[in-house]
Design a protein around this motif. Structure first.
Motif, short mmCIF file in Angstrom:
data_model
loop_
_atom_site.label_atom_id
_atom_site.label_comp_id
_atom_site.label_asym_id
_atom_site.label_seq_id
_atom_site.Cartn_x
_atom_site.Cartn_y
_atom_site.Cartn_z
N ASP A 1 -76.49 7.30 39.30
CA ASP A 1 -77.77 7.68 38.70
C ASP A 1 -77.69 9.14 38.29
OD1 ASP A 1 -80.36 8.24 37.97
OD2 ASP A 1 -81.29 7.53 39.81
N GLU A 2 -77.43 9.36 37.00
CA GLU A 2 -77.26 10.71 36.47
C GLU A 2 -78.54 11.13 35.76
OE1 GLU A 2 -76.53 13.96 33.94
OE2 GLU A 2 -77.00 11.96 33.18
N GLY A 3 -79.34 11.98 36.42
CA GLY A 3 -80.61 12.41 35.85
C GLY A 3 -80.55 13.81 35.29
N THR A 4 -81.70 14.29 34.83
CA THR A 4 -81.77 15.63 34.24
C THR A 4 -81.55 16.71 35.28
OG1 THR A 4 -83.38 14.77 32.65
CG2 THR A 4 -83.19 17.15 32.83
N LYS A 5 -82.05 16.49 36.50
CA LYS A 5 -81.95 17.51 37.54
C LYS A 5 -81.00 17.15 38.67
CE LYS A 5 -86.42 19.81 37.06
NZ LYS A 5 -87.66 20.23 37.77
N THR A 6 -80.85 15.85 38.92
CA THR A 6 -80.03 15.44 40.06
C THR A 6 -79.06 14.32 39.69
OG1 THR A 6 -81.67 13.79 40.79
CG2 THR A 6 -81.86 16.00 41.72
N ILE A 7 -78.03 14.21 40.49
CA ILE A 7 -77.10 13.08 40.39
C ILE A 7 -77.06 12.40 41.75
CG2 ILE A 7 -74.64 12.50 40.30
CD1 ILE A 7 -74.35 14.45 38.02
N ALA A 8 -77.07 11.06 41.72
CA ALA A 8 -77.06 10.31 42.97
C ALA A 8 -76.13 9.11 42.86
CB ALA A 8 -78.48 9.83 43.32
N PHE A 9 -75.65 8.67 44.00
CA PHE A 9 -74.94 7.40 44.09
C PHE A 9 -75.60 6.58 45.19
CE2 PHE A 9 -71.64 4.39 45.34
CZ PHE A 9 -71.21 3.94 44.09
N SER A 10 -76.05 5.37 44.83
CA SER A 10 -76.74 4.49 45.76
C SER A 10 -75.97 3.19 45.90
CB SER A 10 -78.16 4.17 45.27
OG SER A 10 -78.88 5.36 45.01
N ILE A 11 -76.10 2.56 47.07
CA ILE A 11 -75.42 1.29 47.31
C ILE A 11 -76.46 0.28 47.80
CG2 ILE A 11 -73.59 0.11 48.58
CD1 ILE A 11 -72.23 2.87 48.89
N TYR A 12 -76.48 -0.90 47.16
CA TYR A 12 -77.45 -1.94 47.46
C TYR A 12 -76.75 -3.20 47.96
CZ TYR A 12 -80.87 0.79 44.80
OH TYR A 12 -81.71 1.78 44.35
#
Length: 576
Positions: free
Chosen positions: A37-48
């Motif tokens: 998840d590459e956003g304007t302010k943050t980057i995240a990696f999630s696992i579902y």
């Protein structure tokens, strides 16, 4: 007043699996889906997990904002990739707590900030310039030149669904080609690659084997034909862009290839989902039926209304965009979109620039301390106004101040400005989509502000369904990647009526129609006063810095000679 409810029939209304199929799946070991998840302010990696899509691991980091000049917004493409690798590594370390390992991740999906543009060298794989972020306005002059050439900002609307504006990728591409020598040289030598952030991420993760994008991101460039879903040759010629530079356009949900980068802990895992972040939010909010509408409240605010498999072209400043295409052979689903460039950023401005807030998270507390905004209206047009106005020359104003105005009134007016800008777009959507919009789905970081959600319901006069998943973007692309043919971890069945993972808090309007009409009328008057503030003056030789620098560079001898000549002329004149 907030009333938490699980209302799958009234607000989610869409299933993901039948109850029986779900029970069967839960009896089997579940596979995992990873999301970048590459956003304007943050980057995240999630696992579902699948098929219930429970998030069991996640890690996020802040991105560095680069602002070399007022109105310029950039990011370092190498930092983006380094942050993705860090987030994936940290999230995977958490899997052992749940009895999983990296080998249980069957596929990965990508969602990203849209319109943000990156250029890189196809030979070295290195960026040729920083990423130019979607809200950057350096291309104002470029846009003016384009509009002057075609005579109408909506000239390409029937083919692209978009208006000519600084927001979209094509103006950034033109600016880079015209102003960055490294980009000019790479274009001339046919080694320049261009893409939105998803393309850059995939190129980097696959060591240059894949140069692709999906239809949702491509639909935000002003280069893709909205009906053929391919790069438009007329537009490419108009903007002098070679198709070889651009990525191949694919659907949102299919097997694209495998991650091969040795720098990534995800090496060997399949990529099977790509969605622009706002389209991912639409899917994550389960707005899959025509007329269903969502708004994501972040630094900006983005409303999308599902219009089904036919594009609807707006006459009132809204954009036509691709909502999703869940497979190479699936029909594309379209949406009407309205974008608010400044939403949560207003609260950041109150905190960091004018110091009215010690912390932007305290906005609700300050605003609740007064019963109304005291007739104060705040138009946060810091970089112009987006939909439905599309006015680059607008600037922010706070109007209606009296000697009794306190900072609490201004903070409340800032929250109301988000709601009024949303209402501007909802009014247009109601007129043009052909469906009754009787509720608004909401997600995003700002939705934790209960007062904001109540003000939105009061301003729009319709219920607001706030997702208990604060951010449904990652969830949306997780479903997209999981249902791809060949992955088959779930089956998307919008005609069924079962999906228990979507929960909402409901905010009901408490105002009368007369109150809403009066306040909205004053907002419109405030907006009118914000327009036309940027007036470009013609530069004359007498008032330009260049002229004064030229004068200062003249040799002293020329100054002395000219002064002596003027003195002689003066004496001669006085002697007559």
């Amino acid at each position: 007043m907030t009333e938490p409810k699980n209302v799958p029939n009234s607000s989610a209304d869409v299933p993901f699996r039948s109850n029986e199929l779900r029970k069967q799946s839960l009896a089997q070991p579940s596979s995992l889906v990873g999301v970048i998840d590459e956003g304007t302010k943050t980057i995240a990696f999630s696992i579902y997990t699948t098929p219930d899509f429970k998030e069991i691991a996640a890690h996020r980091v802040e991105l560095t904002a680069i602002t070399p000049q007022d109105g310029w917004y950039e990011q370092d493409p190498l930092e983006i990739m380094a942050s993705i690798n860090v987030c994936a590594d940290e999230a995977i370390k958490q899997l052992s707590e749940h009895g999983y390992s990296a080998s249980d991740i069957a596929t990965v999906g990508i969602t990203n900030q849209r319109e943000t543009t990156i250029v890189w060298d196809a030979v070295t794989g290195k960026p040729l310039y920083n990423a130019i972020v979607w809200k950057d306005i350096r291309t104002s002059t470029t846009v003016e030149q384009i509009v002057a050439k075609v005579q109408d900002a909506n000239h390409f609307k029937q083919s692209t669904g978009l208006t000519i504006f600084t927001y979209f990728s094509v103006s950034k591409i033109r600016w880079l080609k015209d102003n960055v020598p490294e980009v000019k040289r790479a274009c001339r030598e046919k080694r320049c690659k261009i893409g939105t952030v998803d393309s850059w991420i995939i190129w980097s993760l696959t060591n240059g084997a894949l140069h692709i994008t999906d239809v949702t991101n491509a639909s935000r460039t002003l280069l893709m034909n909205i009906e053929t879903l391919s790069w438009d040759p007329v537009l490419l010629k108009t903007f002098s862009i070679h198709e070889d530079m651009l990525p191949e356009i694919r659907s949102c949900s299919e097997i694209f290839g495998k991650i091969t980068s040795e720098k990534s802990v995800l090496r060997g895992i399949t990529l099977s989902g790509i969605l622009g972040n706002q389209q991912a939010s639409l899917l994550g909010q389960m707005c899959v039926k025509p007329g269903q509408t969502k708004s994501t409240y972040r630094s900006g605010c983005f409303l999308l209304c599902n219009t089904g498999d036919k594009p609807v072209f707006s006459r009132h400043g809204l954009l036509t965009t691709v909502a999703y295409k869940l497979g190479p052979n699936a029909k594309p689903i379209y949406a009407l979109e309205g974008a608010v460039s400044v939403a949560g950023h207003t609260l950041s401005w109150l905190q960091h620039k004018v110091r009215l807030l010690s912390d932007s998270n305290d906005a609700e507390k300050y605003a609740e301390a007064v019963p109304s905004s005291g007739d104060v209206y705040f138009v946060p047009a810091f970089t112009g106004l987006y939909a439905p106005y599309w006015r680059q020359n607008a600037r922010g104003i706070i109007i209606g101040l009296t000697q009794f105005t306190k900072k609490n009134h201004i903070v409340r007016a800032a929250l109301e400005s988000i709601c009024f800008q949303t209402q501007d777009i909802l009014e247009c959507m109601h007129q043009e989509c052909g469906y009754e919009i009787n509720k608004l789905h909401a997600d995003g970081k700002l939705t934790t502000n209960k007062l904001l959600m109540q003000l939105q319901a009061d301003t729009a006069g319709i219920p607001v369904f706030r997702s208990q998943m604060q951010d449904s973007v990652a969830f949306g692309v997780a479903m997209c990647a999981a249902q791809a043919e060949g992955i088959n971890l779930c089956k998307f069945e919008p005609e069924k009526r079962y999906y228990e993972n979507v929960h909402y808090d409901t905010f009901l309007p408490t105002t009368t129609e007369l109150e809403r009409t009066e306040r909205y009328g004053k907002w419109k008057r405030a907006v009118e006063r914000s327009l036309g503030w940027v007036i470009k003056q013609k530069k004359t030789r007498g008032n330009t810095e260049e002229y004064y620098r030229l004068l200062s560079s003249l040799p002293a001898s020329i100054f002395l000679i000219s002064s002596f000549a003027m003195l002689v002329h003066s004496l001669a004149s006085s002697a007559k």
